[in-house]
Design a protein around this motif. Structure first.
Motif, PDB file in Angstrom:
ATOM      1  N   GLU A  17      15.431 -13.756   7.642  1.00 33.13           N
ATOM      2  CA  GLU A  17      15.728 -15.182   7.454  1.00 33.13           C
ATOM      3  C   GLU A  17      15.313 -15.640   6.060  1.00 33.13           C
ATOM      4  N   LEU A  18      14.135 -15.178   5.598  1.00 35.45           N
ATOM      5  CA  LEU A  18      13.669 -15.567   4.265  1.00 35.45           C
ATOM      6  C   LEU A  18      14.566 -15.001   3.179  1.00 35.45           C
ATOM      7  N   VAL A  19      15.133 -13.826   3.426  1.00 39.12           N
ATOM      8  CA  VAL A  19      16.097 -13.264   2.474  1.00 39.12           C
ATOM      9  C   VAL A  19      17.354 -14.129   2.443  1.00 39.12           C
ATOM     10  N   THR A  20      17.840 -14.506   3.639  1.00 40.64           N
ATOM     11  CA  THR A  20      19.059 -15.321   3.739  1.00 40.64           C
ATOM     12  C   THR A  20      18.906 -16.655   3.020  1.00 40.64           C
ATOM     13  N   THR A  21      17.741 -17.267   3.124  1.00 39.36           N
ATOM     14  CA  THR A  21      17.512 -18.574   2.478  1.00 39.36           C
ATOM     15  C   THR A  21      17.156 -18.446   1.008  1.00 39.36           C
ATOM     16  N   GLY A  22      16.997 -17.202   0.528  1.00 41.47           N
ATOM     17  CA  GLY A  22      16.665 -16.994  -0.874  1.00 41.47           C
ATOM     18  C   GLY A  22      15.192 -17.116  -1.186  1.00 41.47           C
ATOM     19  N   ALA A  23      14.362 -17.238  -0.168  1.00 45.22           N
ATOM     20  CA  ALA A  23      12.917 -17.371  -0.395  1.00 45.22           C
ATOM     21  C   ALA A  23      12.309 -16.079  -0.927  1.00 45.22           C
ATOM     22  N   PRO A  25      13.594 -11.881  -2.252  1.00 42.96           N
ATOM     23  CA  PRO A  25      14.785 -11.103  -2.613  1.00 42.96           C
ATOM     24  C   PRO A  25      15.142 -10.082  -1.533  1.00 42.96           C
ATOM     25  N   ALA A  26      16.397  -9.677  -1.530  1.00 40.01           N
ATOM     26  CA  ALA A  26      16.851  -8.646  -0.609  1.00 40.01           C
ATOM     27  C   ALA A  26      16.388  -7.270  -1.103  1.00 40.01           C
ATOM     28  N   GLY A  27      16.406  -6.313  -0.195  1.00 38.16           N
ATOM     29  CA  GLY A  27      16.125  -4.928  -0.568  1.00 38.16           C
ATOM     30  C   GLY A  27      14.672  -4.547  -0.686  1.00 38.16           C
ATOM     31  N   LEU A  28      13.761  -5.399  -0.212  1.00 37.81           N
ATOM     32  CA  LEU A  28      12.343  -5.043  -0.271  1.00 37.81           C
ATOM     33  C   LEU A  28      12.052  -3.881   0.684  1.00 37.81           C
ATOM     34  N   ASP A  29      11.204  -2.974   0.222  1.00 37.84           N
ATOM     35  CA  ASP A  29      10.799  -1.842   1.062  1.00 37.84           C
ATOM     36  C   ASP A  29       9.750  -2.327   2.064  1.00 37.84           C
ATOM     37  N   ARG A  30      10.121  -2.354   3.339  1.00 43.00           N
ATOM     38  CA  ARG A  30       9.233  -2.893   4.374  1.00 43.00           C
ATOM     39  C   ARG A  30       8.463  -1.817   5.133  1.00 43.00           C
ATOM     40  N   THR A  48      -0.967  -8.866  10.788  1.00 44.27           N
ATOM     41  CA  THR A  48       0.063  -8.218   9.990  1.00 44.27           C
ATOM     42  C   THR A  48      -0.267  -8.330   8.505  1.00 44.27           C
ATOM     43  N   ASN A  49       0.064  -7.283   7.779  1.00 47.50           N
ATOM     44  CA  ASN A  49      -0.164  -7.235   6.333  1.00 47.50           C
ATOM     45  C   ASN A  49       1.108  -7.558   5.556  1.00 47.50           C
ATOM     46  N   ALA A  50       2.123  -8.118   6.246  1.00 49.09           N
ATOM     47  CA  ALA A  50       3.431  -8.325   5.616  1.00 49.09           C
ATOM     48  C   ALA A  50       3.326  -9.063   4.286  1.00 49.09           C
ATOM     49  N   ALA A  51       2.554 -10.141   4.247  1.00 50.91           N
ATOM     50  CA  ALA A  51       2.438 -10.917   3.010  1.00 50.91           C
ATOM     51  C   ALA A  51       1.736 -10.117   1.920  1.00 50.91           C
ATOM     52  N   MET A  52       0.763  -9.302   2.319  1.00 55.29           N
ATOM     53  CA  MET A  52      -0.003  -8.520   1.349  1.00 55.29           C
ATOM     54  C   MET A  52       0.864  -7.468   0.654  1.00 55.29           C
ATOM     55  N   VAL A  53       1.681  -6.760   1.422  1.00 60.19           N
ATOM     56  CA  VAL A  53       2.415  -5.634   0.837  1.00 60.19           C
ATOM     57  C   VAL A  53       3.745  -6.037   0.215  1.00 60.19           C
ATOM     58  N   LEU A  54       4.278  -7.200   0.602  1.00 61.55           N
ATOM     59  CA  LEU A  54       5.590  -7.607   0.090  1.00 61.55           C
ATOM     60  C   LEU A  54       5.521  -8.624  -1.034  1.00 61.55           C
ATOM     61  N   ALA A  55       4.371  -9.270  -1.221  1.00 62.65           N
ATOM     62  CA  ALA A  55       4.281 -10.356  -2.201  1.00 62.65           C
ATOM     63  C   ALA A  55       4.628  -9.890  -3.617  1.00 62.65           C
ATOM     64  N   LYS A  56       4.020  -8.821  -4.082  1.00 63.38           N
ATOM     65  CA  LYS A  56       4.251  -8.389  -5.462  1.00 63.38           C
ATOM     66  C   LYS A  56       5.711  -8.034  -5.716  1.00 63.38           C
ATOM     67  N   GLY A  59       7.855 -10.999  -6.033  1.00 62.04           N
ATOM     68  CA  GLY A  59       7.634 -11.875  -7.175  1.00 62.04           C
ATOM     69  C   GLY A  59       6.826 -13.111  -6.840  1.00 62.04           C
ATOM     70  N   THR A  60       5.931 -12.996  -5.854  1.00 59.57           N
ATOM     71  CA  THR A  60       5.097 -14.132  -5.481  1.00 59.57           C
ATOM     72  C   THR A  60       3.685 -13.626  -5.211  1.00 59.57           C
ATOM     73  N   ASN A  61       2.819 -14.481  -4.649  1.00 60.93           N
ATOM     74  CA  ASN A  61       1.469 -14.026  -4.309  1.00 60.93           C
ATOM     75  C   ASN A  61       1.308 -14.015  -2.789  1.00 60.93           C
ATOM     76  N   PRO A  62       0.369 -13.217  -2.272  1.00 56.42           N
ATOM     77  CA  PRO A  62       0.257 -13.044  -0.818  1.00 56.42           C
ATOM     78  C   PRO A  62       0.040 -14.338  -0.054  1.00 56.42           C
ATOM     79  N   ARG A  63      -0.789 -15.233  -0.575  1.00 60.94           N
ATOM     80  CA  ARG A  63      -1.048 -16.486   0.147  1.00 60.94           C
ATOM     81  C   ARG A  63       0.221 -17.334   0.231  1.00 60.94           C
ATOM     82  N   ALA A  64       0.997 -17.334  -0.830  1.00 59.11           N
ATOM     83  CA  ALA A  64       2.234 -18.125  -0.830  1.00 59.11           C
ATOM     84  C   ALA A  64       3.238 -17.553   0.174  1.00 59.11           C
ATOM     85  N   LEU A  65       3.361 -16.220   0.200  1.00 58.40           N
ATOM     86  CA  LEU A  65       4.279 -15.615   1.158  1.00 58.40           C
ATOM     87  C   LEU A  65       3.775 -15.824   2.583  1.00 58.40           C
ATOM     88  N   ALA A  66       2.445 -15.721   2.784  1.00 57.72           N
ATOM     89  CA  ALA A  66       1.869 -15.957   4.114  1.00 57.72           C
ATOM     90  C   ALA A  66       2.166 -17.379   4.576  1.00 57.72           C
TER      91      ALA A  66
END
Length: 575
Positions: A17-23, A25-30, A48-56, A59-66
Motif C-alpha cells: 500500500e505504501l508503494v502504491t501511494t508513493g510513500a 519506492p517500489a522494488g525494495l528487498d524485503r 517487526t524490524n520492517a522500519a529498521m531494515v527498509l528505511a535506508k 530514502g527515509t529514517n526508521p522512525r519516520a517509516l515506523a
C-alpha cells in the motif's frame, strides 16, 4: 495460516500500500523483514524490524517509516496496541482471542502444524555418515549420523525435496588393507593359525566374512599371489561391511536414498571429465606447491603435480588433484563426486567430522568452480562424542578391535535416547554421552524432561475417563486465562523455530525449543500441586477441564511434531 505467517503477510500488504501511494519506492528487498517475539515480553506479543531494515533503501529514517506503518498495523483485526521503540522497532500487542485462534489452528493442523513452503520445491542433497566401510559403526560416527538425518527430516518438513546420500569410500589404501584382513580371516576359517600384522583390521567382525569366503571358495585362494584374490576379497569385504553399516544405521532409524561409490566415480571417468573441464577454464594446471609452513620435513622435496586453482575462490593455497606419479589425490575424486551430486540438487550439505575442518575451503572452492556458483555447498562440522559411564571415560579404539559399537549403545539405552542426546548440543560443540545420565529421570536430562511432558499430557485423557468427566463437544477456549495463553504464545513459535533451524541447517534448535516448551508446560502443570483449582482437570468443572485438555493436547502435538523431526518417538507413558 499460522499467526506469525499471518502478520508477515499483513506487513507485506501494508508495504504494498505504501508503494502504491508513493510513500516508499517500489522494488525494495524485503527478505530481511522479520516478525518475531520481542526480546522483552513486557513490550508486547510480536515485533517487526520492517522500519529498521527498509528505511535506508527507502530514502527515509526508521522512525519516520515506523510512523507510517504503526497506524496501519493498529487497524489490523486483533491488534490491541502498537508502539514504536528505540530507533524504530515496532511492537504489537494482540488480543487474547488471536492466541485462542492460534491454539485452534495447532489442534486443527495437527501433524502439519509448523510445515512450510520455505523449500519452494528446491532439492537439497544431504550427505552424512559416509564412514569408511572397514568395520561396524561406532559412536564416533553416531553424532554425525543423527545430525545429518535430523537435518534431512527438518528440511523435508520445511518444504525441501531431500536426497539422503552416503558416500562409500571403496577405493584407496584402507579398503585394500580390509581385503588383506579378510583374507587372513578366510585362512583362519579354513583352520590356519594366523597372526594379524600391525596396521591390519583385527576386529572379530571380520570372522564371519572369512567364514563366508571359506564356505564359497574353499582353499582356492590359499597360498595364491595377492594379485589373484585382492580385488575379489576387497569387494566382498566392502559389501559385507556395508550390509553391517546399513543394519547399524537401521537401529537408529536411518535409511539413505543413495549410496555412491568412490570407485564407481573413478571408473565412470568423472574425475577425468571434471579435471579437463577445469583445465579448459584455466583452473587446473601443472605446478609446484610451496614448502609446508613452519618446520619443513627433512625429506620434503618440491614435486610437480596437477593443481586446482583453489586460491581463485578464497582458499589459502592451490590444491593437488593428481600426484607426481599420476595417481589421484582424495581431493581429486572428491571434487568429481561433488560435481556428480550437484547434477541433481540445488544445494549440497555435507556432515563431516571436525577433523576434516582443513578441507572445507578447498571442496567449497571446487563446487563453486564446477557449478558456476549456482549450487552452494554448506559443510557442517561435528565434534566427537566422549563416552562416559558414571563419569568415567569409556575407552575405544577402532584399530584394536575393542571399540564401543553404535549397536551396543542403542541396545543398551534405546534409539530415542541416543538420537535425542546427540541433538542436545550444537554439532560443533564438544559433548559427553554418559550412559547413566542419558537415562536419568530428572529435569537435567532433556530426553526424559521432554518425553515426560508428552506422557503427562497423554495421561490426562486416561485420568479424565477414570474421573468420569464428560468432555464431549468443542472446548470453550475463552475459559483459558492469560497464564495459560502464555503457553500458547510459546507453542506458536514452533513454525518460526522450524524455519530458522532449516535456514541455518541447525536441527539442534528444535531440541532446545522442545526443552523450553516442556519446561513451561511442567511449570503450568505444577501449579496444581498446591491449588487444585489450577489443575488441568478440575473434577467439578468439565468445561474448564475440556479447555485445559485442549491446551495440553496442543502442546503434545507440538512436541510430537518436533520429535518427529528429530527422529524420536513420543512417549505415551513413562514408568
Amino acid at each position: 495460516m499460522t499467526l506469525y505467517a499471518r502478520f508477515a503477510r499483513e506487513i507485506g500488504l501494508i508495504l504494498d500500500e505504501l508503494v502504491t501511494t508513493g510513500a516508499i519506492p517500489a522494488g525494495l528487498d524485503r527478505r530481511a523483514v522479520t516478525v518475531e517475539p520481542p526480546r522483552d515480553s513486557s513490550h508486547g506479543d510480536l515485533a517487526t524490524n520492517a522500519a529498521m531494515v527498509l528505511a535506508k533503501p527507502a530514502g527515509t529514517n526508521p522512525r519516520a517509516l515506523a510512523a507510517l506503518l504503526a497506524p496501519r498495523l493498529e487497524a489490523v483485526s486483533g491488534v490491541e496496541a502498537v508502539t514504536v521503540a528505540g530507533p524504530g522497532f515496532i511492537n504489537l500487542t494482540l488480543s487474547p482471542e488471536l492466541w485462542r485462534e492460534e491454539l485452534a489452528t495447532i489442534l486443527g493442523e495437527g501433524a502439519n502444524y509448523g510445515r512450510s513452503d520455505l523449500g519452494a520445491e528446491r532439492t537439497v542433497n544431504v550427505e552424512y555418515v559416509s564412514a569408511n566401510p572397514t568395520g561396524p559403526m561406532h559412536m564416533g560416527h553416531c553424532r554425525g549420523a543423527v545430525v545429518g538425518d535430523a537435518l534431512a527430516n527438518l528440511l523435508a518438513f520445511a518444504g525441501f525435496g531431500v536426497i539422503r546420500e552416503y558416500y562409500v569410500n571403496d577405493a584407496g589404501a584402507q579398503v585394500q588393507t580390509l581385503g588383506r584382513s579378510a583374507h587372513l580371516r578366510y585362512r583362519e576359517a579354513l583352520g590356519e593359525a594366523i597372526e594379524i600384522p600391525e596396521g591390519f583390521y583385527p576386529g572379530d567382525y571380520l570372522k564371519p566374512v572369512g567364514a563366508m569366503l571359506a564356505a564359497e571358495y574353499g582353499d582356492l585362494y590359499v597360498g595364491k599371489p595377492e594379485a589373484e584374490w585382492l580385488d575379489l576379497f576387497r569387494e566382498r569385504a566392502v559389501a559385507a561391511m556395508m550390509d553391517m553399516i546399513r543394519a547399524d544405521l537401521a537401529l537408529l532409524g536411518i535409511h539413505h536414498d543413495v549410496f555412491s561409490s568412490e570407485a564407481a566415480v573413478q571408473k565412470a571417468g568423472r574425475v577425468t571429465a571434471a579435471l579437463e573441464r577445469l583445465r579448459g577454464e584455466g583452473l587446473v594446471y601443472e605446478g609446484t606447491l610451496d614448502a609446508p609452513k613452519g618446520e619443513v620435513p627433512e625429506d620434503w622435496t618440491p614435486e610437480r603435480m596437477t593443481l586446482f586453482r583453489a586460491t581463485a575462490f578464497g582458499d589459502d593455497s592451490d590444491r593437488p588433484v593428481m600426484k607426481a606419479d599420476g595417481g589421484l589425490t582424495y581431493f581429486g575424486t572428491d571434487l568429481a563426486y561433488h560435481a556428480q551430486k550437484a547434477e541433481t540438487a540445488d544445494q549440497l550439505i555435507d556432515i563431516w567430522g571436525a577433523d576434516h575442518a582443513g578441507t572445507v575451503k578447498r571442496i567449497q572452492a571446487a563446487v563453486q568452480a564446477l557449478t558456476g556458483g549456482k549450487v552452494p555447498l554448506d559443510v557442517k562440522l561435528v565434534q566427537m562424542v566422549r563416552l562416559l559411564r558414571a563419569g568415567e571415560p569409556v575407552k575405544m579404539s577402532k584399530r584394536s578391535g575393542s571399540f564401543v559399537t553404535l549397536a551396543d549403545v542403542v541396545r543398551e539405552v534405546g534409539r530415542d535416547v541416543v538420537r535425542f542426546s546427540m541433538l542436545t548440543r550444537k554439532a560443533d560443540a564438544q559433548m559427553d554421552f554418559d550412559f547413566a545420565k542419558v537415562v536419568e529421570a530428572s529435569k537435567d536430562n532433556p530426553v526424559f524432561y521432554v518425553q515426560y511432558a508428552h506422557a503427562r499430557g497423554r495421561s490426562l485423557h486416561r485420568r479424565a475417563a477414570e474421573a468420569g468427566l464428560a468432555l464431549d463437544g468443542a472446548a470453550d477456549l475463552a475459559l483459558l486465562d492469560n497464564e495459560e495463553l502464555a503457553l500458547v504464545k510459546l507453542a506458536a513459535q514452533f513454525p518460526r523455530v522450524v524455519e530458522g533451524a532449516a535456514t541455518t541447517h541447525e536441527p539442534h534448535r528444535v531440541a532446545f525449543y522442545l526443552y523450553d516448551l516442556a519446561a513451561a508446560f511442567h511449570a503450568l502443570w505444577n501449579r496444581g500441586n498446591d491449588d487444585p483449582a489450577r489443575r488441568f482437570l478440575v473434577a467439578d468443572d468439565a468445561a474448564l477441564s475440556a479447555a485445559r485438555l485442549a491446551l495440553s493436547d496442543a502442546i503434545g502435538q507440538i512436541i510430537r511434531n518436533g520429535l518427529s523431526i528429530m527422529g524420536v518417538a513420543a512417549a505415551e507413558e513413562l514408568n
